[in-house]
Design an enzyme around this catalytic site. Structure first.
Site, PDB file in Angstrom:
ATOM      1  N   HIS A 110       0.839  -1.202   0.000  1.00 37.09           N
ATOM      2  CA  HIS A 110       0.000   0.000   0.000  1.00 37.09           C
ATOM      3  C   HIS A 110       0.875   1.253   0.000  1.00 37.09           C
ATOM      4  O   HIS A 110       1.240   1.766   1.061  1.00 37.09           O
ATOM      5  CB  HIS A 110      -0.926  -0.027   1.219  1.00 37.09           C
ATOM      6  CG  HIS A 110      -1.984   1.021   1.181  1.00 37.09           C
ATOM      7  ND1 HIS A 110      -3.141   0.939   1.901  1.00 37.09           N
ATOM      8  CD2 HIS A 110      -2.080   2.185   0.493  1.00 37.09           C
ATOM      9  CE1 HIS A 110      -3.896   2.011   1.670  1.00 37.09           C
ATOM     10  NE2 HIS A 110      -3.255   2.783   0.819  1.00 37.09           N
TER      11      HIS A 110
ATOM     12  N   HIS B 246       1.705   5.081  -2.098  1.00 43.30           N
ATOM     13  CA  HIS B 246       1.340   6.117  -3.074  1.00 43.30           C
ATOM     14  C   HIS B 246       2.624   6.716  -3.631  1.00 43.30           C
ATOM     15  O   HIS B 246       3.369   7.367  -2.896  1.00 43.30           O
ATOM     16  CB  HIS B 246       0.484   7.190  -2.403  1.00 43.30           C
ATOM     17  CG  HIS B 246      -0.827   6.666  -1.893  1.00 43.30           C
ATOM     18  ND1 HIS B 246      -1.968   6.646  -2.666  1.00 43.30           N
ATOM     19  CD2 HIS B 246      -1.173   6.086  -0.714  1.00 43.30           C
ATOM     20  CE1 HIS B 246      -2.967   6.112  -1.961  1.00 43.30           C
ATOM     21  NE2 HIS B 246      -2.507   5.755  -0.781  1.00 43.30           N
ATOM     22  N   LEU B 247       2.877   6.473  -4.907  1.00 48.24           N
ATOM     23  CA  LEU B 247       4.125   6.969  -5.518  1.00 48.24           C
ATOM     24  C   LEU B 247       3.930   8.298  -6.247  1.00 48.24           C
ATOM     25  O   LEU B 247       4.899   8.920  -6.662  1.00 48.24           O
ATOM     26  CB  LEU B 247       4.712   5.920  -6.473  1.00 48.24           C
ATOM     27  CG  LEU B 247       5.266   4.650  -5.802  1.00 48.24           C
ATOM     28  CD1 LEU B 247       5.727   3.644  -6.848  1.00 48.24           C
ATOM     29  CD2 LEU B 247       6.394   4.969  -4.839  1.00 48.24           C
ATOM     30  N   ARG B 248       2.691   8.722  -6.423  1.00 53.27           N
ATOM     31  CA  ARG B 248       2.342  10.074  -6.930  1.00 53.27           C
ATOM     32  C   ARG B 248       2.655  10.338  -8.398  1.00 53.27           C
ATOM     33  O   ARG B 248       2.229  11.361  -8.931  1.00 53.27           O
ATOM     34  CB  ARG B 248       3.016  11.165  -6.084  1.00 53.27           C
ATOM     35  CG  ARG B 248       2.706  11.122  -4.603  1.00 53.27           C
ATOM     36  CD  ARG B 248       1.224  11.162  -4.320  1.00 53.27           C
ATOM     37  NE  ARG B 248       0.952  11.340  -2.886  1.00 53.27           N
ATOM     38  CZ  ARG B 248      -0.168  10.941  -2.308  1.00 53.27           C
ATOM     39  NH1 ARG B 248      -1.123  10.333  -3.008  1.00 53.27           N
ATOM     40  NH2 ARG B 248      -0.357  11.151  -1.024  1.00 53.27           N
TER      41      ARG B 248
ATOM     42  N   ASN C 126      -4.296   6.390  -7.443  1.00 56.01           N
ATOM     43  CA  ASN C 126      -4.836   7.764  -7.366  1.00 56.01           C
ATOM     44  C   ASN C 126      -3.800   8.803  -7.785  1.00 56.01           C
ATOM     45  O   ASN C 126      -3.479   9.725  -7.056  1.00 56.01           O
ATOM     46  CB  ASN C 126      -5.403   8.067  -5.977  1.00 56.01           C
ATOM     47  CG  ASN C 126      -4.358   8.007  -4.885  1.00 56.01           C
ATOM     48  OD1 ASN C 126      -3.357   7.310  -5.011  1.00 56.01           O
ATOM     49  ND2 ASN C 126      -4.572   8.740  -3.817  1.00 56.01           N
TER      50      ASN C 126
ATOM     51  N   HIS D   4     -10.968   0.906   0.336  1.00 53.86           N
ATOM     52  CA  HIS D   4     -10.801   2.059   1.234  1.00 53.86           C
ATOM     53  C   HIS D   4     -12.189   2.296   1.814  1.00 53.86           C
ATOM     54  O   HIS D   4     -13.057   2.860   1.148  1.00 53.86           O
ATOM     55  CB  HIS D   4     -10.293   3.266   0.442  1.00 53.86           C
ATOM     56  CG  HIS D   4     -10.321   4.558   1.205  1.00 53.86           C
ATOM     57  ND1 HIS D   4      -9.184   5.235   1.585  1.00 53.86           N
ATOM     58  CD2 HIS D   4     -11.352   5.315   1.655  1.00 53.86           C
ATOM     59  CE1 HIS D   4      -9.518   6.347   2.237  1.00 53.86           C
ATOM     60  NE2 HIS D   4     -10.829   6.412   2.290  1.00 53.86           N
TER      61      HIS D   4
ATOM     62  N   HIS E   9      -5.931  -0.404   5.402  1.00 50.10           N
ATOM     63  CA  HIS E   9      -5.794   0.416   6.621  1.00 50.10           C
ATOM     64  C   HIS E   9      -6.962   0.298   7.608  1.00 50.10           C
ATOM     65  O   HIS E   9      -7.691   1.259   7.852  1.00 50.10           O
ATOM     66  CB  HIS E   9      -5.536   1.876   6.281  1.00 50.10           C
ATOM     67  CG  HIS E   9      -6.381   2.486   5.181  1.00 50.10           C
ATOM     68  ND1 HIS E   9      -7.738   2.354   5.107  1.00 50.10           N
ATOM     69  CD2 HIS E   9      -6.026   3.233   4.113  1.00 50.10           C
ATOM     70  CE1 HIS E   9      -8.184   3.007   4.039  1.00 50.10           C
ATOM     71  NE2 HIS E   9      -7.166   3.548   3.411  1.00 50.10           N
TER      72      HIS E   9
ATOM     73  N   ASP F 245       0.767   2.519   3.785  1.00 46.49           N
ATOM     74  CA  ASP F 245      -0.044   3.612   3.238  1.00 46.49           C
ATOM     75  C   ASP F 245       0.814   4.872   3.099  1.00 46.49           C
ATOM     76  O   ASP F 245       0.376   5.983   3.402  1.00 46.49           O
ATOM     77  CB  ASP F 245      -1.292   3.882   4.089  1.00 46.49           C
ATOM     78  CG  ASP F 245      -2.337   4.723   3.351  1.00 46.49           C
ATOM     79  OD1 ASP F 245      -2.131   5.040   2.158  1.00 46.49           O
ATOM     80  OD2 ASP F 245      -3.350   5.082   3.985  1.00 46.49           O
TER      81      ASP F 245
HETATM   82 ZN   LIG Z   1      -7.136   4.783   1.722  1.00 52.56          ZN
HETATM   83 ZN   LIG Z   2      -3.772   4.781   0.628  1.00 56.59          ZN
END
Ligand SMILES: [Zn+2]
Ligand SMILES: [Zn+2]
Length: 427
Positions: free
Chosen positions: A59, A61-63, A93, A178, A231, A304
């Protein structure tokens, strides 16, 4: 092909039930196993260290693409290696969202160029993560998506979630939820309870998570699909997952280091580095998550990792974005909160960071079985250090653990048989 012997280490591989002091042999890019005998071309001494499969953080986020000021695939994977992590699953995302085969292929291309950790893209469930229309799941699978989620947001429509579970089932891919009812969390900046009342801040009730966990479990039961709750932050969610697993529903649960270490009391200083979704909860929730990790209800630990550039995260609490970084603090926080108090043994912890997430994602990592890719993490469980976000490889600094004196870190990390990170040598 050259051979490598990692010697004198405590070899822990939960995928094979191994926990013993023995050698690990590698030839080229491949694990040979704990055999002894012939001369190795190279020897790494792992005395007093733990030798285990390369850690997996499912989990992250590499953006990239779209928010390269927060993180890139190159900086995020460098941070992963420094944290002992050889494989990450990256969340869709981004801007644009990872909702097409081409987007998957872009992630693999950039990860290959960076040459740090492995990256496995998670595809969006809906087009543009708008929640309206299913993304092209088949094309995404073709491009190498390992699971599906609209993380950052829930899938608001139960009907679309049902179809996502049905569709992903055909490809044997998990749907990552989520779980948040957006109407119940609207305007909230922290957990709703005694502390939010005391601070006069708008809260997000535990029920906002639990109603969605309940909905998604019910839909997994209806469809026979594979569900993973991201999460997990409340005692009620842990219990819902526990009961569902007893009934035989295919649901797994994930805990983050911050949710089993910090509570909503941290918000008393109004520091946005304690603001995330789901929010930090109460001590009772922390204890329930730890109990869930102990009894196997929660199979996976993931960070996360949610980088935000300082100028964004330093806004007023109600304006600041949700989330904290976690790749470079995963190990010591697990040591402090789980190993040292005796909640988990090292093999139990490593299982939740290797073979369990590998199973959820259906990837051929997280094991030291002969023939496996030689991704190996060597952990120094005793190394003492002070967390200083200014030294992180991540582009962002939104870490709530700055200044903490901790124990445990990656000593060396091998990817495909090659040493990619060494704590002493600094590569
Ligand atoms: Zn989330
Ligand atoms: Zn996340």
């Amino acid at each position: 092909m050259p051979t490598l012997r990692i010697t004198n280490g405590r070899l822990i591989d939960p995928s094979q039930g191994i926990d013993q002091v023995t050698d690990l042999w590698i030839r080229g890019e491949t694990i040979l196993g704990p055999q002894s005998g012939t001369q190795a071309d190279r020897v790494i001494d792992a005395q007093e260290k733990i030798v285990c499969p390369g850690l997996i953080d499912m989990h992250v986020h590499l953006r990239e693409p779209g928010r390269e000021e927060d993180e890139t695939i190159a900086t995020g994977t460098a941070a992963a290696l420094a944290g002992g992590i050889t494989s990450v699953a990256c969340m869709p995302n981004t801007e644009p969202a990872l909702d097409s085969q081409a987007a998957d292929e872009f992630v693999y291309l950039q990860a290959g160029r960076a040459g740090h950790a492995n990256v496995f893209p998670v595809g969006a469930i809906t087009k543009g993560r708008q929640g309206q229309e299913l993304a092209e799941i088949g094309g995404l699978v073709e491009g190498g998506a390992v699971a599906f989620t609209d993380d950052g947001s829930p899938v608001v429509s139960a009907e679309i979630m049902r179809r996502a579970l049905e569709y992903c089932r055909m490809f044997n891919k998990a749907v990552l939820s989520h779980a948040e009812d957006l109407e119940l969390t609207r305007g909230g900046v922290m957990h709703e309870g005694f502390e939010s009342m005391r601070l006069g801040l708008r809260g997000m009730p535990a029920a906002a998570e639990e109603v969605m966990v309940h909905r998604d479990i019910t839909l997994a039961e209806l469809t026979g699909g594979r569900l993973h709750i991201l999460h997990v932050s409340t005692a009620g969610s842990v219990e819902l997952i526990r009961q569902a697993r007893r009934r035989g529903v295919q649901v797994s649960g994930e805990a983050t280091p911050h949710h089993f270490t910090l509570t909503d009391k941290c918000l008393r200083n109004f520091d946005s580095n304690y603001k995330m979704a789901p929010p930090l909860r109460t001590e009772q929730d922390v204890q329930a998550i730890i109990a869930g990790l102990k009894d196997g209800t929660l199979e996976v630990i993931a960070t996360d990792h949610a980088p935000h550039a300082p100028e964004k995260k330093m806004r007023e609490l109600d304006q600041a974005p949700n989330g904290i970084i976690g790749l470079e603090t995963l190990l010591p926080i697990c040591v402090m909160s789980l190993i040292e108090p005796g909640h988990l043994t090292w093999p139990q912890l490593i299982e939740k960071l290797t073979i369990n997430p590998a199973r959820v994602l259906g990837i051929d990592r997280g094991t030291l079985k002969p023939g496996a890719k030689a991704d190996v993490t060597i952990i120094d469980p005793k190394a003492e250090w002070t967390i200083d976000p200014n030294l992180f490889r991540s582009k962002s600094r939104n870490c709530p653990f700055a200044g903490w004196k901790v124990r445990g870190r990656a000593h060396a990390v091998l990817l495909n048989g090659e040493v990619k990170y060494a704590a002493n040598g600094r590569e």
